[in-house]
Design a protein around this motif. Structure first.
Motif, PDB file in Angstrom:
ATOM      1  N   GLY A 399       3.263  -1.132   1.402  1.00  0.00           N
ATOM      2  CA  GLY A 399       2.986  -0.021   2.284  1.00  0.00           C
ATOM      3  C   GLY A 399       1.885  -0.020   2.970  1.00  0.00           C
ATOM      4  O   GLY A 399       0.657  -0.707   2.698  1.00  0.00           O
ATOM      5  N   ARG A 400       1.605   0.842   3.991  1.00  0.00           N
ATOM      6  CA  ARG A 400       0.561   0.817   4.971  1.00  0.00           C
ATOM      7  C   ARG A 400      -0.033   2.357   4.654  1.00  0.00           C
ATOM      8  O   ARG A 400       0.601   3.097   4.593  1.00  0.00           O
ATOM      9  CB  ARG A 400       0.770   0.696   6.209  1.00  0.00           C
ATOM     10  CG  ARG A 400       1.318  -0.629   6.574  1.00  0.00           C
ATOM     11  CD  ARG A 400       1.889  -0.827   8.107  1.00  0.00           C
ATOM     12  NE  ARG A 400       0.772  -0.840   9.045  1.00  0.00           N
ATOM     13  CZ  ARG A 400       0.615  -0.762  10.255  1.00  0.00           C
ATOM     14  NH1 ARG A 400       1.924  -0.743  11.044  1.00  0.00           N
ATOM     15  NH2 ARG A 400      -0.238  -0.783  10.736  1.00  0.00           N
ATOM     16  N   TRP A 410      -1.992   9.474   5.023  1.00  0.00           N
ATOM     17  CA  TRP A 410      -0.565   9.254   4.948  1.00  0.00           C
ATOM     18  C   TRP A 410      -0.115   7.876   4.781  1.00  0.00           C
ATOM     19  O   TRP A 410      -0.823   6.845   5.044  1.00  0.00           O
ATOM     20  CB  TRP A 410       0.217   9.974   5.954  1.00  0.00           C
ATOM     21  CG  TRP A 410       0.121   9.240   7.516  1.00  0.00           C
ATOM     22  CD1 TRP A 410       0.907   8.310   8.002  1.00  0.00           C
ATOM     23  CD2 TRP A 410      -1.106   9.554   8.369  1.00  0.00           C
ATOM     24  NE1 TRP A 410       0.522   7.889   9.211  1.00  0.00           N
ATOM     25  CE2 TRP A 410      -0.819   8.738   9.358  1.00  0.00           C
ATOM     26  CE3 TRP A 410      -2.290  10.158   8.144  1.00  0.00           C
ATOM     27  CZ2 TRP A 410      -1.765   8.718  10.554  1.00  0.00           C
ATOM     28  CZ3 TRP A 410      -2.934  10.080   9.437  1.00  0.00           C
ATOM     29  CH2 TRP A 410      -2.611   9.249  10.351  1.00  0.00           C
ATOM     30  N   THR A 411       1.010   7.746   4.102  1.00  0.00           N
ATOM     31  CA  THR A 411       1.402   6.299   3.994  1.00  0.00           C
ATOM     32  C   THR A 411       2.940   6.051   4.742  1.00  0.00           C
ATOM     33  O   THR A 411       3.622   7.032   5.180  1.00  0.00           O
ATOM     34  CB  THR A 411       1.863   5.917   2.617  1.00  0.00           C
ATOM     35  OG1 THR A 411       2.807   6.569   1.727  1.00  0.00           O
ATOM     36  CG2 THR A 411       0.431   5.952   1.657  1.00  0.00           C
ATOM     37  N   SER A 412       3.103   4.561   4.797  1.00  0.00           N
ATOM     38  CA  SER A 412       4.462   4.431   5.434  1.00  0.00           C
ATOM     39  C   SER A 412       4.939   3.248   5.221  1.00  0.00           C
ATOM     40  O   SER A 412       4.021   2.201   4.889  1.00  0.00           O
ATOM     41  CB  SER A 412       4.339   4.484   7.081  1.00  0.00           C
ATOM     42  OG  SER A 412       3.585   3.744   7.466  1.00  0.00           O
ATOM     43  N   PRO A 413       6.367   2.679   5.113  1.00  0.00           N
ATOM     44  CA  PRO A 413       6.475   1.196   4.871  1.00  0.00           C
ATOM     45  C   PRO A 413       5.984   0.302   5.684  1.00  0.00           C
ATOM     46  O   PRO A 413       5.663   0.484   7.128  1.00  0.00           O
ATOM     47  CB  PRO A 413       8.021   1.439   4.841  1.00  0.00           C
ATOM     48  CG  PRO A 413       8.362   2.713   4.594  1.00  0.00           C
ATOM     49  CD  PRO A 413       7.273   3.541   5.478  1.00  0.00           C
ATOM     50  N   VAL A 652      -6.014   0.574  -3.562  1.00  0.00           N
ATOM     51  CA  VAL A 652      -6.451  -0.078  -4.352  1.00  0.00           C
ATOM     52  C   VAL A 652      -5.907  -1.476  -4.298  1.00  0.00           C
ATOM     53  O   VAL A 652      -6.742  -2.494  -4.375  1.00  0.00           O
ATOM     54  CB  VAL A 652      -5.892   0.402  -6.065  1.00  0.00           C
ATOM     55  CG1 VAL A 652      -6.100  -0.719  -7.061  1.00  0.00           C
ATOM     56  CG2 VAL A 652      -6.439   1.490  -6.507  1.00  0.00           C
ATOM     57  N   GLU A 653      -4.737  -1.496  -3.739  1.00  0.00           N
ATOM     58  CA  GLU A 653      -4.057  -3.008  -3.503  1.00  0.00           C
ATOM     59  C   GLU A 653      -4.612  -3.559  -2.351  1.00  0.00           C
ATOM     60  O   GLU A 653      -4.405  -4.665  -1.966  1.00  0.00           O
ATOM     61  CB  GLU A 653      -2.584  -2.827  -3.343  1.00  0.00           C
ATOM     62  CG  GLU A 653      -2.047  -2.570  -4.777  1.00  0.00           C
ATOM     63  CD  GLU A 653      -0.617  -2.438  -4.942  1.00  0.00           C
ATOM     64  OE1 GLU A 653       0.102  -2.848  -3.713  1.00  0.00           O
ATOM     65  OE2 GLU A 653       0.078  -2.492  -6.038  1.00  0.00           O
ATOM     66  N   ARG A 654      -5.274  -2.811  -1.467  1.00  0.00           N
ATOM     67  CA  ARG A 654      -5.639  -3.338   0.215  1.00  0.00           C
ATOM     68  C   ARG A 654      -6.966  -4.094  -0.467  1.00  0.00           C
ATOM     69  O   ARG A 654      -7.622  -3.746  -0.959  1.00  0.00           O
ATOM     70  CB  ARG A 654      -6.064  -2.087   0.972  1.00  0.00           C
ATOM     71  CG  ARG A 654      -6.690  -2.748   2.228  1.00  0.00           C
ATOM     72  CD  ARG A 654      -6.770  -1.505   3.277  1.00  0.00           C
ATOM     73  NE  ARG A 654      -7.355  -1.859   4.520  1.00  0.00           N
ATOM     74  CZ  ARG A 654      -6.833  -2.634   5.548  1.00  0.00           C
ATOM     75  NH1 ARG A 654      -5.492  -2.783   5.489  1.00  0.00           N
ATOM     76  NH2 ARG A 654      -7.601  -2.876   6.683  1.00  0.00           N
TER      77      ARG A 654
END
Length: 705
Positions: A399-400, A410-413, A652-654
């Motif tokens: 996700g972004r 906020w997040t989005s796919p 964390v994954e970025r």
């Protein structure tokens, strides 16, 4: 206290001294030792050079200076207020949640007044209205009596205060550092810059960030000096800043009435930059330009005709298509080559659109050629931001995550088509080569290993200044067996209830557990108790036993349950401490504070950082600086755990660009000779004279121009 002196001590951890060396000595050595002992009680100490210099001064001078310095560092660490705890013995003897509520209910029923209040509530019982809930039931003196003094350990934080030069030179150095920053500053640092600009006659040769330039221009306008502008928007930012508005233009400004000389200066500056090619920028802030035109009266100054064109564009009387509009039109029509050609004269704009161009362009080599031509003309911050973006495109993410300048997230796919590695790697190579070329020679390079995973400060807008604060995306080690979070707030006008909570997740960001006012304890975490009103200030704590934690991810959160926003409260800050298991002491001990920063922003839920346990069993902190919108009232950790876990996982994954990236380039480049350069979380006391030091407060100076 002298405001400028306070700023230097707080921002630079340097103590400016204006007292001449030939001052009549007295009992300065005794006073200096007393000051150092007082500083150690809050986790600070004088460097050998500072201690030696103070020892040669009159004792009265040292005491006077020490009083001011001690007050500054106590505020910096959060020790300027009294931190009481709802449960007087915290972290011991905290009752289980159900036992606690049952005890309050029993007390209320045994008390005639309390029993009458319970009957008046009707069949539905509001537990939060029980007598004694949410209010301190003991004094701070009672808390002191219930706890032993802190047992000092070698791992306790000791922050060194360095010897500074005279106040004028220290203020000038801080001013030049902030004004010349390649990265946008936090709102608090912009306010500091405004104060410094009014006190310094000299200016840095280069002010690359436009918000910083607007602040400096405020002083130049007041002094009748020429303005530093090269776009029409620079004038709008200046007018907003002079009116007490936001120089970032994120919020509309209410323009004040300008004096005739000010109107003439603003219109003259606008006339000088309002070329036909730049008029397209007016459309981005059309309404604000209309309001400004009502204050500047451009029709009264016919000798500035191009300035009048700006307001004609704002009113729609003159057409001026902007670059972005023409590029979007070309891309929508499938004319990628035309879009690339249009962007050729705007290197920064081309690089910011590179991802889109690589995904839609029919000719990747043509795009790469355009990148090669654009790279020399772009700022170092743009190059580093693009480098970070592209390295994350090499590995698809689930996700972004998006965050605005206020930290609202906020997040989005991620629905973007992938980009072939063959297209990305040549661009990354070009960026690495250009960034390395711009890096200065730094002589012998000494780097603290703990600083290697600190993210480069490409933007500081969402980062509230404080003690031990690192940029978003940074990793930092967590040493100690006990982790203690704290939040303190003091309401301004209305009853305000903040709730400190912690969300615990497994390695896959599932199996949530929490600690909060609805769940006081589990096998490895303890909550200090809920305070629901803070007219005199209130503090809440959460302890996490890292050696016994059954979840490897811990996310502290601060929820606004009721009342004032973080930026409306008289004071609001978050931090954490670390201790060893056998280390006693008060719930708040400044020597054990590792980080403290203000809470701000319009969000109703703060996510300052996350703590994660690695495969080797060691814990590290990941810096978030995020805020969630939440609800107007009654925010709880149980209601936002899905959103919080998604956001934290995305951060964390970025793959953020760390200090390690620049140090690798510097070492590969090589730079024999010259003074030593030290990069670390804090400067050691034994550095050679003349060493250039970069710590978190000055990391932005490493960003190449």
């Amino acid at each position: 206290m002298d405001t400028l002196e306070t700023l230097v001590v707080a921002k630079r951890l340097r103590v400016p001294l204006d007292v001449p060396d030939d001052a009549t000595p007295g009992w300065g050595e005794v006073a200096a030792r007393q000051l150092d002992a007082a500083l150690l009680s809050v986790g600070f100490t004088c460097s050998p050079a500072l201690l030696a210099r103070l020892s040669r001064l009159p004792g009265e001078t040292v005491i006077d200076l020490g009083t001011r310095v001690l007050a500054t560092v106590r505020r910096l660490v959060g020790d300027h207020v009294r931190h009481n705890s709802y449960f007087v013995d915290f972290p011991a003897n905290v009752p289980a949640t159900l036992d606690f509520w049952a005890g309050l209910l029993r007390e209320a029923m045994l008390d005639p007044v309390g029993a009458e209040r319970l009957q008046a509530t009707g069949p539905a019982l509001n537990l939060l209205s029980l007598p004694g809930y949410g209010e301190y039931r003991h004094t701070y003196a009672d808390l002191l009596a219930a706890h032993a003094e802190l047992i000092p350990l070698a791992g306790d934080r000791v922050t060194v205060l360095e010897l500074g030069g005279d106040l004028e030179s220290e203020v000038r150095e801080l001013y030049f550092s902030l004004a010349g920053s390649e990265a946008p500053l936090a709102a608090e640092d912009l306010a500091v810059l405004r104060t410094l600009a009014a006190s310094c006659a000299a200016e840095p040769e280069r002010i690359p960030v436009r918000e910083n330039r607007a602040v400096v221009n405020e002083v130049r306008l007041a002094a009748g000096r020429p303005l530093l502008v090269d776009t029409v928007t620079d004038v709008l930012r200046l007018a907003a800043g002079c009116s007490g508005g936001d120089v970032t233009l994120a919020a509309p400004a209410r323009f004040r009435s300008f004096r005739r000389a000010e109107r003439r200066a603003l219109l003259q500056a606008l006339d000088a930059v309002a070329t036909p090619a730049r008029l397209g920028d007016v459309n981005r802030h059309r309404e604000q330009w209309k309001r400004l035109g009502e204050r500047l009266h451009p029709h009264e100054h016919p000798r500035f005709p191009r300035a009048a064109h700006v307001f004609e564009v704002a009113r729609g009387a003159r057409r001026a298509p902007g670059l972005d509009g023409r590029v979007e039109e070309a891309l929508a029509a499938g004319r990628t080559a035309d879009a690339v050609e249009l962007l050729g004269n705007a290197p920064g704009a081309l690089l910011r659109r590179l991802d889109h161009l690589l995904r839609t362009g029919p000719s990747v080599p043509a795009v790469l050629d355009a990148v090669a031509r654009a790279v020399p003309g772009a700022s170092g911050r743009v190059l580093l931001s693009l480098r970070e973006h592209l390295q994350n495109r090499l590995t698809p993410a689930a996700g972004r995550v998006f965050a605005n300048r206020h930290g609202r997230a906020w997040t989005s796919p991620d629905t973007r088509p992938p980009i072939a590695r063959e297209a990305l790697e040549p661009v990354i190579g070009v960026l690495d080569e250009e960034i390395a070329r711009r890096l200065p020679g730094l002589g012998e390079l000494v780097v603290d290993p703990d600083a290697l995973d600190v993210a480069l400060p490409l933007s500081g807008k969402a980062v509230a200044p404080g003690l031990g604060v690192l940029p978003r995306g940074s990793w930092s080690p967590v040493n100690g067996e006990l982790l203690r979070f704290f939040v303190h707030w003091r309401q301004t006008a209305q009853r305000t209830d903040y709730d400190l909570s912690a969300l615990m997740l497994d390695a896959s960001y599932g199996s949530p557990r929490h600690i909060s006012w609805t769940s006081h304890t589990n096998r490895f975490a303890t909550y200090s108790g809920d305070i629901t009103s803070a007219p005199e200030g209130a503090t809440e704590f959460i302890d996490v036993d890292l050696t016994a934690a059954t979840r490897p991810i811990v996310i502290p959160q601060v929820h606004i349950y009721a009342g004032e926003r973080f930026d409306e409260a008289a004071e609001a800050f978050f931090g954490f401490m670390t201790r060893d298991a056998g280390q006693r002491g008060m719930p708040f001990e400044p020597r054990t504070v590792r980080m403290k920063s203000d809470l701000r922003g319009s969000g109703r839920i703060a996510l300052p950082m996350a703590f994660l346990r690695g495969d080797d069993g060691t814990w590290r902190a990941k810096w978030l600086h995020l805020y969630l919108k939440g609800h107007p009232n009654f925010n709880q950790v149980e209601g936002d755990r899905i959103t919080a876990s998604l956001l934290v996982r995305s951060i964390v994954e970025r793959d953020y660009l760390p200090v390690r990236y620049l140090t690798d380039l510097l070492r590969a480049k090589g730079s024999p000779g010259g003074p030593t350069t030290y990069i670390g979380l804090r400067a050691p006391a034994d550095l050679p004279a003349g060493t250039r030091v970069y710590t978190p407060g000055t990391l932005h100076e490493l960003i190449p121009a």
